[in-house]
Design an enzyme around this catalytic site. Structure first.
Site, short mmCIF file in Angstrom:
data_model
loop_
_atom_site.label_atom_id
_atom_site.label_comp_id
_atom_site.label_asym_id
_atom_site.label_seq_id
_atom_site.Cartn_x
_atom_site.Cartn_y
_atom_site.Cartn_z
N ASP A 210 -14.13 13.97 -7.88
CA ASP A 210 -12.74 14.40 -7.77
C ASP A 210 -12.66 15.30 -6.54
O ASP A 210 -13.69 15.72 -6.00
CB ASP A 210 -12.33 15.18 -9.05
CG ASP A 210 -10.91 15.72 -8.97
OD1 ASP A 210 -10.00 14.98 -8.54
OD2 ASP A 210 -10.69 16.91 -9.30
N SER A 211 -11.44 15.65 -6.16
CA SER A 211 -11.27 16.60 -5.05
C SER A 211 -11.81 17.97 -5.44
O SER A 211 -12.02 18.82 -4.58
CB SER A 211 -9.79 16.74 -4.72
OG SER A 211 -9.11 17.31 -5.82
N CYS B 276 -2.40 13.85 -12.63
CA CYS B 276 -3.43 14.50 -11.81
C CYS B 276 -4.46 15.04 -12.79
O CYS B 276 -4.09 15.68 -13.79
CB CYS B 276 -2.82 15.63 -10.99
SG CYS B 276 -4.04 16.70 -10.19
N HIS C 242 -6.37 17.43 -12.67
CA HIS C 242 -6.43 18.90 -12.81
C HIS C 242 -5.49 19.39 -13.92
O HIS C 242 -5.72 20.44 -14.52
CB HIS C 242 -6.00 19.59 -11.51
CG HIS C 242 -7.05 19.62 -10.44
ND1 HIS C 242 -7.43 18.52 -9.73
CD2 HIS C 242 -7.79 20.67 -9.96
CE1 HIS C 242 -8.35 18.87 -8.84
NE2 HIS C 242 -8.59 20.17 -8.96
N GLY D 212 -4.11 15.98 -2.47
CA GLY D 212 -2.71 15.54 -2.62
C GLY D 212 -1.84 15.71 -1.40
O GLY D 212 -0.83 15.03 -1.26
N GLU E 16 -7.93 25.50 -8.67
CA GLU E 16 -9.20 25.58 -7.92
C GLU E 16 -9.61 27.03 -7.66
O GLU E 16 -10.79 27.32 -7.55
CB GLU E 16 -9.07 24.84 -6.57
CG GLU E 16 -9.11 23.34 -6.68
CD GLU E 16 -10.46 22.77 -7.11
OE1 GLU E 16 -11.49 23.26 -6.62
OE2 GLU E 16 -10.47 21.84 -7.95
N CYS F 99 -9.82 10.93 -10.15
CA CYS F 99 -8.78 11.54 -9.34
C CYS F 99 -7.70 10.50 -9.09
O CYS F 99 -7.98 9.43 -8.52
CB CYS F 99 -9.41 11.99 -8.02
SG CYS F 99 -8.26 12.64 -6.81
N THR G 207 -5.20 10.73 -7.07
CA THR G 207 -4.88 10.68 -5.65
C THR G 207 -5.87 9.79 -4.90
O THR G 207 -5.48 8.93 -4.11
CB THR G 207 -4.90 12.11 -5.07
OG1 THR G 207 -4.13 12.96 -5.93
CG2 THR G 207 -4.34 12.15 -3.68
N1 DGL Z 1 -7.31 15.83 -9.41
C1 DGL Z 1 -6.74 15.01 -8.43
C2 DGL Z 1 -5.78 13.98 -8.94
O1 DGL Z 1 -5.98 13.51 -10.04
C3 DGL Z 1 -6.53 15.57 -7.06
C4 DGL Z 1 -5.51 16.59 -6.86
C5 DGL Z 1 -5.57 17.12 -5.45
O2 DGL Z 1 -6.65 17.36 -4.95
O3 DGL Z 1 -4.47 17.31 -4.88
O4 DGL Z 1 -4.86 13.58 -8.28
#
Ligand code: DGL
Length: 265
Positions: free
Chosen positions: A11-12, A184, A186, A44, A152, A74, A76
């Site tokens: 993931d990011s 997302c 997160h 994102g 984060e 993720c 994104t």
């Molecule tokens: N957790 C990610 C998602 O599901 C990335 C969010 C991000 O880094 O902007 O989109």
């Protein structure tokens, strides 16, 4: 496929841990290597080519570490890069997409809300599912700008987070949504605050359990599922600082996991 090989997850940042958590619950005999690209979060707000390049570099890292399958935890990165990843590498990739279909099927009011990153709304996968379901429900989209940064940086319980969520969710409530799709990985960490804001009766959909079931299915089909009695090993890498990842991990699992910094180019 080598059954004892690990599953790669990335993931990011720390968001994909919501998927990791479901994976270890659904398929307990599997070892998992998790990569958080926290030095480059959020994805994102980044360009599609940047996200694709990062996803490719991380997939190379995971494959070099012996992974038999990769879960792009993720939304994104799935939207921006999974088609390219499937062309570039010859192992299976599992993606995460906003759960528009189950929300549309479950909605009684005909209004569903989707909270995701700006880049996810631009992705082909999202556009395709909207096309399929927009004749049955009205989809209210909102980019959760700023939320990933707060998570984060360890400020998920802050007043600022609650304020932003109110700003994003109340207009959807006013439109009459009865389903809220968390687009997302997160955002599931914000569910307790989201529930404080939403009136009772609005269903909150986190796609992580469905992603874990799909991973299990693809492993089964490829003869790659490890036995439940196997000893699983969990490894965690981050391109940023290990502290926040360790913190969330320890909250999720109430056990100590060490996190290693890795530069991945
Ligand atoms: N957790 C990610 C998602 O599901 C990335 C969010 C991000 O880094 O902007 O989109």
């Amino acid at each position: 496929m080598i059954t004892s090989a690990p599953i790669g997850v990335f993931d990011s940042g720390i968001g994909g841990l919501s998927v990791w958590n479901e994976l270890v619950r659904e398929i307990p005999g599997e070892s998992v290597i998790y990569v958080a690209d926290s030095a480059n979060a959020p994805y994102g707000t980044k360009s599609r080519s940047f996200i694709t390049a990062r996803s490719s570099a991380i997939s190379n890292f995971l494959i070099d570490h012996g992974c038999k399958i990769i879960v792009v935890a993720c939304n994104t990165a799935t939207g921006a890069a999974i088609t390219a990843l499937r062309k570039e590498f010859d192992i299976p990739f599992i993606g995460v997409e906003p759960a528009v279909k189950p929300a549309a099927l479950a909605s009684m009011t005909g209004h569903i809300g989707v909270l995701a990153t700006a880049q996810t709304f631009k992705g082909e996968h999202f556009k395709r599912s909207i096309k399929l379901y927009s004749h049955t429900v009205e989809v209210h989209e909102r980019a959760g700008t700023g939320l990933v940064e707060l998570i984060e940086s360890g400020r998920m319980d802050s007043a600022e987070t609650k304020e932003l969520l109110k700003q994003y969710l109340i207009p959807m409530v006013e439109k009459g949504i009865d389903q809220l799709v968390l687009g997302c990985t997160h955002y599931p960490f914000l569910i307790p605050i989201i529930r404080e804001i939403l009136p009772a009766g609005i269903n909150v959909i986190d796609p992580a359990p469905a992603v874990a079931r799909q991973t299990k299915k693809v492993l089964e089909i490829n003869g790659g599922l490890n036995g439940v009695s196997a000893v699983s090993r969990y490894q965690f890498y981050t391109t940023g600082s290990p502290e926040n990842l360790s913190l969330i991990l320890n909250q999720l699992t109430s056990s100590d996991h060490s996190v290693t910094h890795a530069d991945i180019f």
